[in-house]
Design an enzyme around this catalytic site. Structure first.
Site, PDB file in Angstrom:
ATOM      1  N   HIS A  52       0.844  -1.190   0.000  1.00  0.00           N
ATOM      2  CA  HIS A  52       0.000   0.000   0.000  1.00  0.00           C
ATOM      3  C   HIS A  52       0.882   1.242   0.000  1.00  0.00           C
ATOM      4  O   HIS A  52       2.024   1.217   0.477  1.00  0.00           O
ATOM      5  CB  HIS A  52      -0.894   0.032   1.234  1.00  0.00           C
ATOM      6  CG  HIS A  52      -1.999  -0.968   1.198  1.00  0.00           C
ATOM      7  ND1 HIS A  52      -3.072  -0.910   2.052  1.00  0.00           N
ATOM      8  CD2 HIS A  52      -2.203  -2.052   0.416  1.00  0.00           C
ATOM      9  CE1 HIS A  52      -3.898  -1.914   1.798  1.00  0.00           C
ATOM     10  NE2 HIS A  52      -3.386  -2.620   0.802  1.00  0.00           N
ATOM     11  N   GLU A  54       0.878   3.845   1.860  1.00  0.00           N
ATOM     12  CA  GLU A  54       1.347   4.257   3.188  1.00  0.00           C
ATOM     13  C   GLU A  54       2.524   3.402   3.661  1.00  0.00           C
ATOM     14  O   GLU A  54       3.490   3.921   4.224  1.00  0.00           O
ATOM     15  CB  GLU A  54       0.205   4.150   4.217  1.00  0.00           C
ATOM     16  CG  GLU A  54      -0.992   5.027   3.899  1.00  0.00           C
ATOM     17  CD  GLU A  54      -2.066   4.351   3.044  1.00  0.00           C
ATOM     18  OE1 GLU A  54      -3.223   4.794   3.108  1.00  0.00           O
ATOM     19  OE2 GLU A  54      -1.759   3.376   2.321  1.00  0.00           O
ATOM     20  N   CYS A  82      -6.088   2.002   5.858  1.00  0.00           N
ATOM     21  CA  CYS A  82      -6.743   0.774   6.320  1.00  0.00           C
ATOM     22  C   CYS A  82      -6.129   0.331   7.658  1.00  0.00           C
ATOM     23  O   CYS A  82      -5.186   0.931   8.165  1.00  0.00           O
ATOM     24  CB  CYS A  82      -6.580  -0.327   5.275  1.00  0.00           C
ATOM     25  SG  CYS A  82      -4.895  -0.961   5.138  1.00  0.00           S
ATOM     26  N   CYS A  85      -2.327  -0.487   7.489  1.00  0.00           N
ATOM     27  CA  CYS A  85      -1.523   0.733   7.453  1.00  0.00           C
ATOM     28  C   CYS A  85      -1.591   1.469   8.793  1.00  0.00           C
ATOM     29  O   CYS A  85      -0.590   2.033   9.240  1.00  0.00           O
ATOM     30  CB  CYS A  85      -1.987   1.619   6.311  1.00  0.00           C
ATOM     31  SG  CYS A  85      -1.673   0.869   4.687  1.00  0.00           S
TER      32      CYS A  85
END
Length: 150
Positions: A52, A54, A82, A85
């Site tokens: 992801h 992040e 999410c 993260c």
């Protein structure tokens, strides 16, 4: 620099993901008015569900800083992070999270759950809805194109 101007840079990262046919999420990490990490979704390219924006931005920042603690840093993400993260944000000691659009399916900073309600080793400041319309528009465009191609 203010949150809106930093978020514009995060949106440029999301546009990179969009061009590579990845879900268009971008993130940057700022400390002392300097970008120390940046990333965009690379899940498909790397075939890695943890890739992801992040997570990539956090990895980039800790590599640059030579320290896994990012105390005092701010993470800017075009989409609400999410739970995965959020865990990385907590563990890396990021002080502030600024995000664009809310994520009604996976958002861990108020949409599905709010991880800031729990007692952690530090308090995380959360600023939602910065350039949220622009972030949401890019996501909608991506998924509309994806549906059309089916």
């Amino acid at each position: 620099m203010d949150d809106t101007r930093w978020m514009q840079i995060a949106l440029k990262e999301a546009e990179k993901a969009y061009r590579e046919k990845e879900v268009p999420v971008g993130a940057i990490i700022v400390l002392d008015d300097e970008i120390i990490g940046r990333g965009y979704n690379r899940v498909e390219a790397l075939q890695d569900p943890t890739a992801h924006a992040e997570i990539i931005a956090i990895s980039s920042a800790v590599n640059k800083m030579g320290n896994w603690r990012l105390s005092g840093a701010t993470l800017y993400s075009t989409i609400e992070p999410c739970l995965m993260c959020a865990g990385a944000i907590i563990l890396s000691r990021i002080k502030k999270v600024v995000f664009g659009a809310r994520d009604k399916k996976f958002g861990a900073f108020g949409s599905i759950l709010d991880i800031t309600k729990y007692k952690w080793n530090h308090k995380i400041v959360v600023v939602p809805d910065i350039l949220g319309n622009e972030s949401a528009t890019l996501m909608k465009k991506f998924f509309a194109e994806k549906r059309r191609k089916r």
